[in-house]
Design a protein around this motif. Structure first.
Motif, mmCIF file in Angstrom:
data_model
loop_
_atom_site.group_PDB
_atom_site.id
_atom_site.type_symbol
_atom_site.label_atom_id
_atom_site.label_comp_id
_atom_site.label_asym_id
_atom_site.label_seq_id
_atom_site.Cartn_x
_atom_site.Cartn_y
_atom_site.Cartn_z
ATOM 1 N N UNK A 184 0.800 -1.271 0.104
ATOM 2 C CA UNK A 184 0.016 0.257 -0.137
ATOM 3 C C UNK A 184 0.744 1.428 -0.159
ATOM 4 N N UNK A 185 2.017 1.213 0.588
ATOM 5 C CA UNK A 185 2.873 2.514 0.575
ATOM 6 C C UNK A 185 3.322 2.527 -0.838
ATOM 7 N N UNK A 186 3.754 1.452 -1.544
ATOM 8 C CA UNK A 186 4.178 1.486 -2.853
ATOM 9 C C UNK A 186 3.147 2.147 -3.643
ATOM 10 N N UNK A 187 1.948 1.789 -3.378
ATOM 11 C CA UNK A 187 0.860 2.067 -4.325
ATOM 12 C C UNK A 187 0.636 3.663 -4.243
ATOM 13 N N UNK A 188 0.367 4.010 -3.249
ATOM 14 C CA UNK A 188 0.044 5.290 -3.053
ATOM 15 C C UNK A 188 1.110 6.331 -3.485
ATOM 16 N N UNK A 189 2.406 5.918 -3.209
ATOM 17 C CA UNK A 189 3.487 6.639 -3.805
ATOM 18 C C UNK A 189 3.623 6.527 -5.062
ATOM 19 N N UNK A 190 3.343 5.445 -5.641
ATOM 20 C CA UNK A 190 3.470 5.156 -7.323
ATOM 21 C C UNK A 190 2.241 6.104 -7.991
ATOM 22 N N UNK A 191 1.195 6.190 -7.583
ATOM 23 C CA UNK A 191 0.215 7.067 -8.191
ATOM 24 C C UNK A 191 0.637 8.633 -7.832
ATOM 25 N N UNK A 192 0.979 9.005 -6.814
ATOM 26 C CA UNK A 192 1.319 10.167 -6.658
ATOM 27 C C UNK A 192 2.536 10.762 -7.632
ATOM 28 N N UNK A 193 3.539 9.677 -7.591
ATOM 29 C CA UNK A 193 4.732 10.144 -8.213
ATOM 30 C C UNK A 193 4.487 10.298 -9.605
ATOM 31 N N UNK A 194 3.730 9.472 -10.485
ATOM 32 C CA UNK A 194 3.340 9.549 -11.521
ATOM 33 C C UNK A 194 2.682 10.714 -11.862
ATOM 34 N N UNK A 195 1.641 11.298 -10.813
ATOM 35 C CA UNK A 195 0.840 12.709 -11.180
ATOM 36 C C UNK A 195 1.762 13.694 -10.944
ATOM 37 N N UNK A 196 2.810 13.506 -10.136
ATOM 38 C CA UNK A 196 3.751 14.654 -10.107
ATOM 39 C C UNK A 196 4.773 14.979 -11.354
ATOM 40 N N UNK A 197 4.969 13.751 -11.790
ATOM 41 C CA UNK A 197 5.892 13.823 -12.958
ATOM 42 C C UNK A 197 5.110 14.336 -14.153
#
Length: 447
Positions: A51-64
């Motif tokens: 879940x840490x990775x999922x949340x971070x992954x989605x937000x990282x892609x949205x930030x990039x």
């Protein structure tokens, strides 16, 4: 309806009401079994990392990228392998020792998390790296999902399958309470790379649990010998059992059109309520509270009623429509909790009813079809609803998903009733149950 030689170990439900009664059952009865305790303990650690990775992954892609479509593509890449190769995962799960397969899959997912952590911590991560890691994780999940699902019955035995399935979901949702909060804090404080690193290391816990299990206490099921036509055999088996077909069809609609929450919740947090990554983490935590409550309520139930499945799916779709047009975060937040309860009820009820209606030697292939339909629609739904969100706004996108889910649930409910030779009875008199399914013969006798 009997399912053949496996009926004694996996009693089949009727189309709308299963009445099989385990000898002993309580909310946490499966945890009395040592092997399952080890499995559940390792799972809660790795699930938190996931879940840490999922949340971070989605937000990282949205930030990039600044694009909800890109978030949808990331989700699609993770679930595309399930759509393409899902049934082969079931064949593998039925053919090999499940505990040994889980050593391989958990180790491979650990490597995927460490790969993404290395790129992010060194400042070299690009969006295509995230796509690649998501696709690799999806490939491993093709084997991991049906193996884990069918391994549950080997750990706990047939009497505790329903309870263990519910506790697995509760386990996953408990981790969901912790993961988003920790991921949001780490991302805001030191960047996303540490969340990916925690995910990679978290898989050491289930690997350790598998090593400590007492193999002599497992309820081993017969392995399918290598041979031709095993995929076709699994599909033919499902096609002959309406109590398997229609729950699988329903979760396909719900998974494709109703479970696009990474896109919707991130868009509500960023574009509608302007709360940033912190609010996105709060939304995921609220949904986890609801999902955990739904899982624990499912664990208390002693029978699997498919009318509960249809009713929960109708409510889930309807609630998405209501939530789509919430005027503010104060109204949206409690609806997220209710969506978690109903969404988890749909998932657990469908999962346990399908497992209990399936012969043990076919369970891997049937559950691979279940997971392929449930998660395999995400490569279609993710980009579609990401595009709808970018073009028409998240409210329209969310509402469309709810309309499709509710409509599909009504249709599947009617098909289940038809398969069970039931008809819908309406009685508007005071003190009577207004809507219920009754046998056709009973309705004819009244007429």
């Amino acid at each position: 309806m009997s399912t053949g030689p496996g009926a004694d170990s996996a009693p089949a439900p009727t189309a709308l009401d299963t009445t099989d009664r385990p000898r002993k059952n309580s909310m946490f009865s499966s945890l009395k079994i040592r092997n399952y305790r080890l499995f559940a303990t390792g799972a809660v650690v790795s699930n938190t990392g996931t879940w840490m990775a999922r949340i971070t992954q989605d937000w990282l892609v949205l930030s990039i990228t600044g694009s909800s479509t890109a978030v949808g593509i990331t989700t699609a890449m993770q679930f595309l392998p399930m759509l393409l190769f899902g049934l082969y995962g079931g064949v593998i799960a039925d053919r090999f020792a499940k505990r040994k397969l889980l050593f391989f899959t958990q180790g491979a997912m650990s490597l995927s998390g460490l790969f993404l952590a290395t790129l992010t911590l060194t400042g070299n991560v690009q969006v295509w790296h995230v796509y690649l890691a998501a696709f690799f994780t999806g490939l491993v999940t093709v084997v991991d999902n049906p193996t884990r699902q069918s391994f549950v019955s080997e750990m706990v035995g047939p009497d505790q399958v329903r309870n263990a399935v519910s506790l697995n979901s509760a386990n996953f949702q408990s981790a969901r309470l912790i993961g988003p909060a920790v991921a949001s804090a780490l991302t805001a404080a030191v960047g996303p790379g540490w969340a990916f690193l925690a995910n990679g290391l978290s898989f050491l816990a289930p690997i350790t649990g598998l090593m400590l299990m007492r193999t002599r206490e497992l309820h081993h099921t017969p392995r399918s010998p290598r041979g031709k036509g095993q995929l076709r055999e699994g599909l033919q088996y499902v096609s002959k059992h309406p109590e398997l077909i229609w729950p699988i069809v329903l979760v396909g609609f719900v998974g494709t059109f109703g479970f696009n929450f990474p896109i919707w919740l991130s868009a509500y947090a960023d574009d509608v309520f302007h709360g940033g990554v912190g609010m996105y983490g709060v939304f995921n935590t609220l949904m986890a509270f609801g999902s955990l409550a739904g899982a624990l309520l499912a664990a208390r139930r002693r029978s699997t009623r498919l009318r509960v499945l249809a009713g929960a799916a109708v409510g889930f779709g309807t609630l998405e429509i209501v939530a789509a047009f919430s005027p503010g975060v104060w109204a949206f937040a409690p609806l997220v909790v209710l969506l978690g309860i109903l969404g988890l009820t749909v998932n657990v009820t469908a999962n346990s009813s399908v497992q209990m209606a399936t012969e043990p030697e076919m369970r891997g292939r049937v559950m691979s079809l279940f997971m392929m339909v449930f998660t395999g629609g995400t490569p279609l739904g993710g980009p579609l609803f990401g595009w709808l969100t970018d073009q028409y706004g998240v409210r329209i996108s969310f509402a469309i998903g709810g309309v499709v889910c509710a409509t599909a649930a009504v249709g599947v409910g009617l098909m289940l009733a038809r398969a069970a030779n039931l008809r819908l009875k309406l009685d508007l008199r005071r003190g009577q149950q207004h809507v219920q399914f009754v046998p056709r013969e009973q309705l004819a006798a009244v007429a």
